[in-house]
Enzyme design. Structure first.
Site, mmCIF file in Angstrom:
data_model
loop_
_atom_site.group_PDB
_atom_site.id
_atom_site.type_symbol
_atom_site.label_atom_id
_atom_site.label_comp_id
_atom_site.label_asym_id
_atom_site.label_seq_id
_atom_site.Cartn_x
_atom_site.Cartn_y
_atom_site.Cartn_z
ATOM 1 N N THR A 15 0.834 -1.187 0.000
ATOM 2 C CA THR A 15 0.000 0.000 0.000
ATOM 3 C C THR A 15 0.875 1.246 0.000
ATOM 4 O O THR A 15 2.049 1.199 0.377
ATOM 5 C CB THR A 15 -0.894 0.077 1.247
ATOM 6 O OG1 THR A 15 -0.058 0.219 2.407
ATOM 7 C CG2 THR A 15 -1.776 -1.140 1.382
ATOM 8 N N ASP A 16 0.269 2.357 -0.391
ATOM 9 C CA ASP A 16 0.900 3.631 -0.103
ATOM 10 C C ASP A 16 0.797 3.839 1.403
ATOM 11 O O ASP A 16 -0.049 3.240 2.084
ATOM 12 C CB ASP A 16 0.211 4.760 -0.873
ATOM 13 C CG ASP A 16 1.109 5.969 -1.066
ATOM 14 O OD1 ASP A 16 2.107 6.099 -0.323
ATOM 15 O OD2 ASP A 16 0.806 6.794 -1.943
ATOM 16 N N TRP A 17 1.638 4.707 1.939
ATOM 17 C CA TRP A 17 1.724 4.890 3.386
ATOM 18 C C TRP A 17 0.398 5.428 3.940
ATOM 19 O O TRP A 17 -0.169 6.382 3.432
ATOM 20 C CB TRP A 17 2.863 5.834 3.721
ATOM 21 C CG TRP A 17 4.161 5.157 4.065
ATOM 22 C CD1 TRP A 17 4.942 5.415 5.149
ATOM 23 C CD2 TRP A 17 4.833 4.113 3.354
ATOM 24 N NE1 TRP A 17 6.059 4.595 5.148
ATOM 25 C CE2 TRP A 17 6.012 3.787 4.066
ATOM 26 C CE3 TRP A 17 4.546 3.401 2.190
ATOM 27 C CZ2 TRP A 17 6.903 2.797 3.642
ATOM 28 C CZ3 TRP A 17 5.431 2.415 1.769
ATOM 29 C CH2 TRP A 17 6.583 2.122 2.499
#
Length: 772
Positions: free
Chosen positions: A304-306
């Site tokens: 995932t993106d952060w």
């Protein structure tokens, strides 16, 4: 656990590939709790964070994001936010890195490390002990040109050489995976992160990304291709629903990712925050499993993106293997799902297996002893070179005065006296903010670069700007992750400009723009438009220079583009787009202005006469309310739209001037079963050595669906050609690049295709026909 990571690495033959049986044995030995821990980052086990006021001051946008998450999920968002701050404050063995993998003692291996970002490695340059005392040593990284600058080179081999240098810093500073490149499409010029995306065109973007990835990964470290997918705005990026047709998805917004995956196999791919047609990208099984792995044959893992704080169980089922940086809530969701059966254990086993398959290749797993001493001097030379190659000469006209009759404004005469106007001449911008920012050792201003190149910089103006900028900097916080200070332009007086030009041969005005992660730009003064002070200054400097019979040159220090109406009204004799050129930017600009380097960059986007000419201006950032954006222009993005609507842009896609001229001839085209091959002869017909970019466009026969007038299919760049010399470029592309997406999937329409060898989307030089 039955087997350690050291044992896994030891029994795996790199040439033979992953030892799946050994990986399966490791996974089989994990408890449910260990499995849940392994597929999320380390955020939930952070140390005590700073107090609340410090957190809010340092990370305002992320604080707001966590508060929204708290409302959505009914959890203590403040506790999770504090945990985030602690994670960023204590990054284990590489302070300042974006995160690291969860460490399982039974695995007997240090966790591997992830770090930003697209324009160079981002880590802390200085380090402190637990008592806050400064430790010896420096850990600065090279600030390379941003991705728009790389794309503007149209030179894949050069980009690969640049990112090979970047990858060496990644490896020698103890990082395993660089969170780059970013490859989203320039759908609208106001997207805040366009500076770290390559282009409006998926072929150019995909080829650039593949070269970038291959360069970094040649060092034995990984990359993370991002943001997958349709992440073309920063406004409400965590929840906006991007509504887009399957045709536009396939042909525009996914094709670049497909090219990069098939030509470079990035170790990881980062899913985006947004929804696509109602489903979060990180929870989209069709996107992450069926398409990415099933159709494209992707071999790495997806993260995932952060802080993509959605449903952890759905993310795992969809094929989002790793959730970063993780939270206690997500861990609890995973453990509960594993125990009640809503998260099948075989799904998590599959995801862990993918992560381990990459992990065993990392320098950490291989026991590499990193030096903390990359060759920064050599890398500075590389960044100076590539910044020059990406600069785009937009205008260059004849000017009177002391120049010889018929001479153009650029290149400047050797040893000329220059009056430098604009804040950025003395405080140049070298990169964007957010994850694209790099903690560099230094940056070279344009004033310094001009002096280094043998020019004399008029002193009174330089002193005035020095005092002004010193006072302005004292009013604002220093540069940090989220903020790169940019100041109102010093308002010039007529007496000041006249005095400067009386002592100078040429006037140079530099305009700058900052953009970055977390927000989009605005169609407003000081952003898309010139500020009031900029307009007054540009008009004044242009008028005084022309009255004195001296050249007026404008330099653009920005990662994207602006409304150029007011600049052109001042009638500059020359305009050079220098992009955000990295830490050597001042030297690079001076190299081009002096003629030491002949500019050969070409625009990777279409530059409109006014913002409203872009079809996406009607629905950017939102079509409805504050959470939905309809891509009503479909596949007609950038030059595709301008061609269809018969709109003349200010500067077309692929445009760029040179200090010399080129002729195209002897074009041939041949269609084989799976590939089209084109050759074209390029001859330097001017008086100085230079390089030319040849762009190959294809026009499809009429069919049952609306088609672009032409589309880029391949490109190439000559070597440095001396006057009178020629080179035959061979350009190839697969037959599948001619396909369009319709009801029956991908289809190559039968009939005759026109192939055009061009100097830009509006400058066709040679054509040939092929039948499919």
């Amino acid at each position: 656990m039955a087997m350690s990571m050291a044992a896994l690495v030891g029994c795996t033959d790199k040439a033979a590939g992953v030892d799946q049986a050994a990986i399966d044995e490791i996974v089989k030995g994990m408890s449910l709790e260990e499995k849940a821990s392994f597929v999320i980052g380390t955020n939930r086990v952070s140390e005590t964070p700073p107090d609340a006021p410090e957190c809010i001051k340092k990370y305002p946008m992320i604080c707001e994001q966590y508060q929204a998450d708290a409302e959505k999920h009914g959890v203590n968002g403040w506790d999770e936010f504090q945990s985030f701050v602690a994670t960023y404050s204590t990054q284990g063995r590489v302070p300042g890195a974006a995160g690291q993998h969860y460490e399982l003692p039974s695995l007997q291996m240090r966790p591997f490390v992830y770090a930003d970002g697209p324009a160079g490695l981002r880590i802390d340059p200085l380090r402190k002990d637990s008592a806050g005392n400064q430790l010896p040593g420096e850990y600065y990284c090279t600030a390379f040109p941003t991705e728009t600058a790389l794309a503007a080179t149209w030179d894949l081999s050069l980009v690969e050489r640049v990112t090979k240098a970047m990858g060496e810093e990644v490896k020698e500073y103890g990082v395993d995976i660089l969170l780059a490149p970013a490859i989203n499409i320039h759908r609208n010029p106001l997207c805040g992160r366009n500076f770290e995306y390559f282009s409006e065109d998926p072929i150019l973007a995909g080829k650039m990304a593949a070269a970038y990835i291959n360069g970094v990964q040649s060092n034995g470290v990984g990359t993370s291709l991002k943001h997958f997918a349709v992440n073309n705005q920063e406004t409400h990026r965590n929840g906006v629903n991007e509504v887009v047709s399957m045709r536009a998805m396939r042909e525009i917004y996914l094709r670049g990712f497909e090219i990069a995956v098939k030509e470079s196999q990035p170790w990881t791919i980062m899913s985006s925050y947004n929804k696509i047609n109602g489903t979060f990208a990180s929870e989209n099984k069709w996107l992450l499993e069926d398409l990415l792995r099933g159709e494209w044959g992707y071999e790495g893992f997806v993260m995932t993106d952060w802080w993509a704080q959605e449903n952890a169980v759905r993310q795992q089922i969809a094929g989002n293997d790793l959730i970063m940086p993780g939270s206690q809530r997500q861990y609890d969701e995973l453990v509960a799902g594993l125990k009640d059966g809503s998260l099948p254990e075989e799904v998590v086993d599959r995801n862990i297996s993918r992560i381990l398959g990459v992990m065993m290749q990392t320098p950490t797993a291989q026991g590499y002893q990193y030096s903390n001493k990359p060759d920064l001097q050599a890398h500075a030379a590389v960044t100076r070179e590539v910044a020059c190659e990406g600069m785009v000469l937009l205008k260059n006209e004849e000017v009177g005065g002391k120049r010889e009759e018929g001479a153009k404004a650029l290149p400047l005469a050797a040893g000329a006296k220059v009056a430098l106007f604009g804040n950025a001449c003395y405080d140049i911008l070298v990169g964007g903010s957010g994850s694209g920012n790099v903690n560099r050792k230094y940056k070279v201003s344009l004033a310094e670069g001009m002096k280094n190149c043998g020019f004399t910089v008029e002193n009174a103006t330089a002193e005035a700007y020095g005092k002004y900028l010193e006072a302005e900097k004292a009013k604002q916080p220093a540069e940090n992750f989220w903020t790169v200070p940019v100041f109102d332009e010093l308002l010039l007086t007529e007496a000041q400009v006249k005095a400067a030009l009386a002592a100078s041969d040429v006037a140079i005005y530099t305009l700058c723009r900052m953009a970055g992660e977390g927000g989009d730009r605005k169609n407003a003064p000081g952003d898309w438009q010139l500020s009031a002070n900029e307009k007054v200054n540009v008009d004044l400097v242009g008028r005084v220079a022309h009255e004195a019979g001296k050249a007026f040159v404008v330099v653009l220090d920005m990662g994207n583009i602006i409304d150029f109406t007011d600049v052109l009204a001042a009638n500059p004799d020359a305009v050079l787009h220098a992009w955000l050129g990295g830490q050597e930017a001042g030297n690079s600009i001076a190299d081009v202005l002096s003629g030491k380097v002949n500019p050969s960059g070409r625009l990777p986007m279409t530059w409109a006469k006014k913002y409203e000419d872009y079809a996406s201006s009607k629905n950017f950032p939102f079509t409805e309310g504050d959470s939905l954006t309809r891509y009503e222009e479909d596949v007609f993005v950038g030059y595709r739209q301008f061609d269809r609507d018969k709109l003349e842009p200010l500067f077309p896609f692929g445009f760029g001037l040179s200090y010399t001229t080129f002729d195209y001839s002897d074009m041939t085209a041949k269609a084989a079963v799976d590939q089209i091959t084109v050759t074209v002869k390029v001859t330097n017909t001017g008086k100085v050595a230079g390089r030319e970019v040849v762009q190959l466009y294809a026009s499809a026969p009429a069919g049952n669906m609306p088609m672009p007038v032409k589309e880029l299919k391949a490109f190439g760049k000559t070597a440095l050609l001396e006057p009178g010399k020629s080179e035959v470029l061979t350009l190839t592309f697969p037959k599948e690049y001619l396909a369009s997406w319709g009801e029956k999937g991908w289809t190559v329409a039968p009939g005759e295709y026109t192939l055009s060898a061009a100097a830009s989307a509006a400058d066709i030089r040679q054509t040939a026909k092929v039948k499919m």
